[in-house]
Write an enzyme that holds these catalytic residues in place. Structure first.
Site, PDB file in Angstrom:
ATOM      1  CD  GLU A 132      -3.960   7.136   0.557  1.00 23.04           C
ATOM      2  OE1 GLU A 132      -5.131   6.777   0.886  1.00 23.04           O
ATOM      3  OE2 GLU A 132      -3.025   6.740   1.553  1.00 23.04           O
ATOM      4  CD  GLU A 133      -1.049   5.633   3.852  1.00 20.23           C
ATOM      5  OE1 GLU A 133      -1.774   5.664   4.768  1.00 20.23           O
ATOM      6  OE2 GLU A 133      -0.719   4.603   3.397  1.00 20.23           O
ATOM      7  CG  ASP A 182      -1.471   1.389   1.331  1.00 21.21           C
ATOM      8  OD1 ASP A 182      -1.797   2.110   0.668  1.00 21.21           O
ATOM      9  OD2 ASP A 182      -2.206   1.383   2.486  1.00 21.21           O
ATOM     10  CG  ASP A 195      -4.654   3.245  -1.859  1.00 22.95           C
ATOM     11  OD1 ASP A 195      -4.014   2.429  -1.473  1.00 22.95           O
ATOM     12  OD2 ASP A 195      -4.905   4.589  -1.503  1.00 22.95           O
TER      13      ASP A 195
END
Length: 308
Positions: A220-221, A186, A241
């Site tokens: 994104e995180e 991921d 994703d």
């Protein structure tokens, strides 16, 4: 997938996984991705946030589609150098319960790296009567450096201080039977797959009917990677994703996962219907799921831009 393209994708995966890139520390990984795209003959650009934006070509520029994948991963930073030379960590979505005993690299601001290990404070089962029941969180685990340090001054002499990034070893393994095991699949597996797609389009001379863009995001995180850039003419965004697996979820590790709704809300019904139809037409094993504790670059883009 033909073997040559599969080999390229797997080799690219190994390469991008080998570059530590927790959120806020992604420059080297972004440069790696941009260089690969240039080698293929594309013209990627860096966004102001530090992501990589690239057009893969296409006929209709007024009805473009943007694919998003993210380079950034989980990680931590040093929040305190303790008096005994150990490090207290502040995580970026990293979970202490599955990083105990993990080898890490600590990056100093001069570029030097120092290895270490995340472990429970008072870590011996032969000494600590509460070892088995002690909670694992970032107040009860710490980073022990692989250096002879016994004080905060010793640690600072190595160039380590508050804000230095701490990156777990991805421990990448690709088995002979084709299984991929690694931290940070991921979303680096998606990064490698999209780079493989870009290579295929270029080498096969394929021009998509719609203009296709790809955005390799870097926040994104922490929830704002998809709010960075939207090229003119793009009308839809496809987030590529991780797929979730667990109780109440239909998808397995061997399927394509199509997310109909996540914690941020539902995704466009028409678009997910087309994705399902496309998977069925091409014989792609898939499942449709709702992810109760998940959001993606699309979640932030839908709040920022006029796309679906």
């Amino acid at each position: 997938m033909e073997q040559k393209l599969l080999d390229y994708t797997l080799n690219t995966l190994r390469g991008v996984l080998a570059i530590d890139s927790p959120t806020g520390f992604t420059d080297r990984a972004a440069t790696y991705v941009a260089d690969l795209l240039r080698e293929m003959g594309y013209e990627p650009t860096l966004t102001k946030k530090g992501g990589v934006l690239c057009c893969l070509g296409g006929e209709d520029a007024s009805n473009g589609i943007l694919m998003s994948v993210h380079i950034d991963t989980l990680g931590a930073v040093v929040s305190q150098v303790k008096g005994n030379g150990r490090l207290k960590l502040a995580p970026m979505s990293l979970c202490a319960t599955n990083t105990e005993a993990e080898n890490v690299l600590v990056y100093t601001r001069t570029g030097k790296t120092v290895p270490g290990t995340i472990q429970l404070i008072n870590p011996s089962v032969h000494v600590n009567p509460d070892y088995k029941t002690a909670p694992r969180n970032f107040d009860t685990v710490e980073c022990v450096l692989d250096e002879d340090v016994r004080s905060a001054e010793d640690v600072k002499a190595l160039g380590i201080g508050t804000g230095c990034f701490v990156c777990p070893d991805p421990r990448t393994t690709i088995t002979e039977s084709g299984y991929i095991k690694s931290r940070f699949l991921d979303d680096k597996l998606s990064v490698a797959i999209v780079l493989g797609l870009a290579k295929h389009l270029k080498e096969a001379g394929i021009t998509p009917k719609r203009q296709v863009w790809v955005h390799f995001t870097v926040y994104e995180e922490t929830g704002h990677g998809g709010s960075a850039t939207m090229p003119a003419g793009v009308t839809e965004m496809l987030g590529i994703d991780m797929g979730c697996v667990g109780d109440g979820i239909a998808c397995t590790e061997k399927q394509v996962s199509i997310c109909a709704k996540d914690a941020s809300g539902p995704y466009n019904f028409e678009m997910t219907t087309r994705l399902i139809a496309l998977a069925e037409e091409k014989g792609i094993d898939h499942a449709v799921d709702v992810y109760p504790m998940y959001s993606s670059d699309c979640s932030t883009a839908l709040r920022t831009f006029d796309v679906k």
